[in-house]
Design an enzyme around this catalytic site. Structure first.
Site, PDB file in Angstrom:
ATOM      1  N   GLU A 289      -4.391   3.736  15.374  1.00 25.47           N
ATOM      2  CA  GLU A 289      -4.804   4.436  14.153  1.00 25.47           C
ATOM      3  C   GLU A 289      -4.119   3.864  12.913  1.00 25.47           C
ATOM      4  O   GLU A 289      -3.343   4.553  12.240  1.00 25.47           O
ATOM      5  CB  GLU A 289      -4.461   5.925  14.261  1.00 25.47           C
ATOM      6  N   GLY A 291      -3.421   3.002   9.215  1.00 26.71           N
ATOM      7  CA  GLY A 291      -3.847   3.426   7.884  1.00 26.71           C
ATOM      8  C   GLY A 291      -3.274   2.419   6.903  1.00 26.71           C
ATOM      9  O   GLY A 291      -3.950   1.528   6.397  1.00 26.71           O
ATOM     10  N   ARG A 292      -1.945   2.531   6.721  1.00 24.43           N
ATOM     11  CA  ARG A 292      -1.243   1.661   5.781  1.00 24.43           C
ATOM     12  C   ARG A 292      -1.533   0.173   6.026  1.00 24.43           C
ATOM     13  O   ARG A 292      -1.819  -0.578   5.108  1.00 24.43           O
ATOM     14  CB  ARG A 292       0.263   1.912   5.928  1.00 24.43           C
ATOM     15  N   TYR A 333       9.658   9.540  -1.956  1.00 21.17           N
ATOM     16  CA  TYR A 333      10.427   8.909  -0.869  1.00 21.17           C
ATOM     17  C   TYR A 333      11.389   7.815  -1.353  1.00 21.17           C
ATOM     18  O   TYR A 333      12.050   7.185  -0.526  1.00 21.17           O
ATOM     19  CB  TYR A 333       9.496   8.209   0.135  1.00 21.17           C
ATOM     20  N   CYS A 360       5.725  14.576 -17.989  1.00 20.43           N
ATOM     21  CA  CYS A 360       6.875  15.256 -18.577  1.00 20.43           C
ATOM     22  C   CYS A 360       7.812  15.671 -17.470  1.00 20.43           C
ATOM     23  O   CYS A 360       7.891  16.854 -17.107  1.00 20.43           O
ATOM     24  CB  CYS A 360       6.412  16.462 -19.366  1.00 20.43           C
TER      25      CYS A 360
HETATM   26  N1  LLP Z   1      -2.289   8.682  12.879  1.00 18.14           N
HETATM   27  C1  LLP Z   1      -1.686   9.826  12.577  1.00 18.14           C
HETATM   28  C2  LLP Z   1      -1.820  10.959  13.478  1.00 18.14           C
HETATM   29  C3  LLP Z   1      -0.942   9.944  11.395  1.00 18.14           C
HETATM   30  O1  LLP Z   1      -0.340  11.083  11.118  1.00 18.14           O
HETATM   31  C4  LLP Z   1      -0.840   8.839  10.537  1.00 18.14           C
HETATM   32  C5  LLP Z   1      -0.082   8.929   9.302  1.00 18.14           C
HETATM   33  C6  LLP Z   1      -1.510   7.645  10.880  1.00 18.14           C
HETATM   34  C7  LLP Z   1      -2.211   7.598  12.068  1.00 18.14           C
HETATM   35  C8  LLP Z   1      -1.479   6.425  10.029  1.00 18.14           C
HETATM   36  O2  LLP Z   1      -0.208   5.876   9.926  1.00 18.14           O
HETATM   37  P1  LLP Z   1      -0.001   4.493   9.160  1.00 18.14           P
HETATM   38  O3  LLP Z   1      -0.659   3.416   9.976  1.00 18.14           O
HETATM   39  O4  LLP Z   1      -0.647   4.625   7.826  1.00 18.14           O
HETATM   40  O5  LLP Z   1       1.452   4.333   9.073  1.00 18.14           O
HETATM   41  N2  LLP Z   1       2.416   9.683   2.833  1.00 18.14           N
HETATM   42  C9  LLP Z   1       3.323   8.842   3.587  1.00 18.14           C
HETATM   43  C10 LLP Z   1       2.730   8.421   4.894  1.00 18.14           C
HETATM   44  C11 LLP Z   1       2.366   9.592   5.756  1.00 18.14           C
HETATM   45  C12 LLP Z   1       1.746   9.162   7.034  1.00 18.14           C
HETATM   46  C13 LLP Z   1       1.107  10.308   7.694  1.00 18.14           C
HETATM   47  N3  LLP Z   1       0.472  10.007   8.918  1.00 18.14           N
HETATM   48  C14 LLP Z   1       3.687   7.637   2.747  1.00 18.14           C
HETATM   49  O6  LLP Z   1       3.217   7.517   1.612  1.00 18.14           O
HETATM   50  O7  LLP Z   1       4.478   6.787   3.177  1.00 18.14           O
END
Ligand code: LLP
Length: 430
Positions: A289, A291-292, A333, A360
């Site tokens: 999964e 995302g980033r 963060y 602000c």
């Molecule tokens: N799968 C699940 C169940 C997740 O909770 C997440 C991210 C991902 C996949 C994707 O993870 P990635 O490949 O993107 O690392 N807002 C935070 C990141 C929160 C991630 C939440 N879950 C930030 O800006 O660093």
């Protein structure tokens, strides 16, 4: 530079082959640019590696919380991958893109009855169930609708991935999933497989985000496979899907390592296959999964400098026309970013400053203690690698409209998401 899609021509930062100065002139700032060709290539890298190194039906599910708008789901649909969604809103956006929801996995630790109903009505392929209350409700609602809902169960493997505490999710005391270590996961599965109107297909874990080491992923995979062996032996349950979540790190600053995702998947595949051999079980189809690591370096944000304030003997502030409203990650963060003066790339980067947002609030900073080519009002600042968790975490604090998102494909620019207007800001007010 930091990533292949960043180049410099005639002192101007170019992204995905186009001039950032031209884009800022044409579309205004703050502006997010998205490299569509790059994104498609990264998706293919994940997709092909999953097939090659895991199993034929293994695939990436784009974790759309990282960056969510209609155009992104269209790309996922065209590239033939699945998606990870976490809310009715994400599912609705995917529907708007014509995404085939049979390839959607619906996450979340606090799904409402309305969420469950909405997902079932729209044919979401799999729920990722997090707790017994939710599972019982899925069973009830699926029963009322005379369907059998496929699902996988989120487990917590008890892994500390050594990342920021707020984005670490697989430890035993996490708010997500059912803990393996305490024996609760086993009891959960025992009940779940007997429940009517739902069909358990397998398990899920996600240990955290922005993780550079490969061992935590492998360790989590091995723990999950051992659990799969246990439920097979003791409950006669055969797992067909194992989702190992997202979390691979992305290079934000020069000191971050470069990760080769394909190599990582190969390494993971080898470890999982060896473990399966030892345990004498079949490797389930593996879902990843990301995302980033799909979108972060496929985006950057452009801002216009509004003021340069020098506090003699203390520090310099470069204030821009955006900030925590479009990128709250430094405020939340302390996340590191690379910041450049995009129209002065040939000048020396020797001006120490803090890049501040327009809100602000003193904490509204994009980055502290960076070296820029000395900017003046109306110069262009680029914050690099902002594709993930920027726009999707944006807010209208101080009634600041959200930026426009422009895609770049084969050197052509087009609008993915239009700029929010003042009228948009009051459209919910009665
Ligand atoms: N799968 C699940 C169940 C997740 O909770 C997440 C991210 C991902 C996949 C994707 O993870 P990635 O490949 O993107 O690392 N807002 C935070 C990141 C929160 C991630 C939440 N879950 C930030 O800006 O660093």
């Amino acid at each position: 530079m930091l990533h292949d899609n960043l180049t410099v021509k005639n002192g101007v930062l170019h992204f995905a082959g186009v001039s950032t100065v031209d884009m800022a002139k044409k579309h205004g700032t703050p502006l997010m640019l998205i490299d569509e060709n790059g994104l498609r290539n990264r998706i293919r890298e994940y997709k092909n590696s999953a097939k090659k190194y895991l199993t034929e039906n293994s695939m990436p599910l784009y974790a759309s919380k990282a960056l969510c708008f209609t155009g992104v789901y269209k790309i996922c649909q065209e590239e033939g991958i699945g998606i990870d969604t976490v809310s009715g809103g994400e599912i609705y956006t995917a529907l708007n893109a014509g995404f085939d929801l049979s390839k959607a996995f619906f996450h979340g630790n606090a799904k409402t009855d309305a969420d469950i109903e909405f997902a079932i009505d729209n044919g979401v392929g799999y729920f990722v169930t997090d707790n017994m209350e939710e599972l019982e409700q899925i069973s009830v609602i699926a029963g009322q609708k005379s369907v059998t809902q496929n699902l996988i169960i989120r487990l917590s493997p008890g892994i500390d991935p050594h990342t920021h505490a707020k984005i670490s999710t697989g430890k035993v005391d996490s708010k997500f999933g059912v803990a393996i270590e305490t024996g609760q996961a086993f009891e959960f599965v025992k009940r779940a497989i007997l429940m009517p109107n739902v069909c358990v297909k397998g398990f899920h874990c996600h240990i955290g985000s922005q993780i550079f080491e490969s061992t935590p992923f492998i360790d989590a995979g091995v723990i999950m496979l051992n659990f799969i062996k246990k439920v097979q032996d003791e409950l006669g349950f055969k797992t067909t899907i194992l989702s190992l979540g997202g979390g691979y790190g992305v290079r934000y600053v020069e000191s971050d390592p470069v990760i080769n995702y394909s190599e990582r998947i190969c390494e993971l595949g080898t470890a999982l296959k060896e473990t399966c051999k030892k345990l004498d079980i079949t490797l389930p189809d593996i879902m990843l999964e990301p995302g980033r690591s799909l979108v972060a370096d496929m985006g950057l944000t452009l801002y216009t400098v509004q003021s340069v304030k020098e506090i003699t003997g203390y520090k310099n502030y470069v204030a821009v026309n955006g900030g925590m409203t479009d990128n709250p990650r430094y405020t939340l963060y302390g996340s590191p970013y690379t910041v450049v003066t995009a129209n002065k790339m040939d000048e020396p980067f020797d001006y120490p400053c803090t890049v501040a947002g327009r809100c602000c609030e003193s904490g509204d900073l994009l980055q502290e203690n960076v070296l820029l080519a000395k900017p003046n009002r109306n110069d262009l600042i680029a914050v690099l690698v902002t594709g993930a968790y920027n726009y999707s975490m944006a807010s209208n604090y101080n009634k600041v409209p959200r930026p426009k998102i422009v895609g770049i494909k084969n050197g052509e620019d087009f609008t993915f998401v239009r700029r929010e207007t003042y009228a948009d800001l009051i459209k919910l007010d009665e």
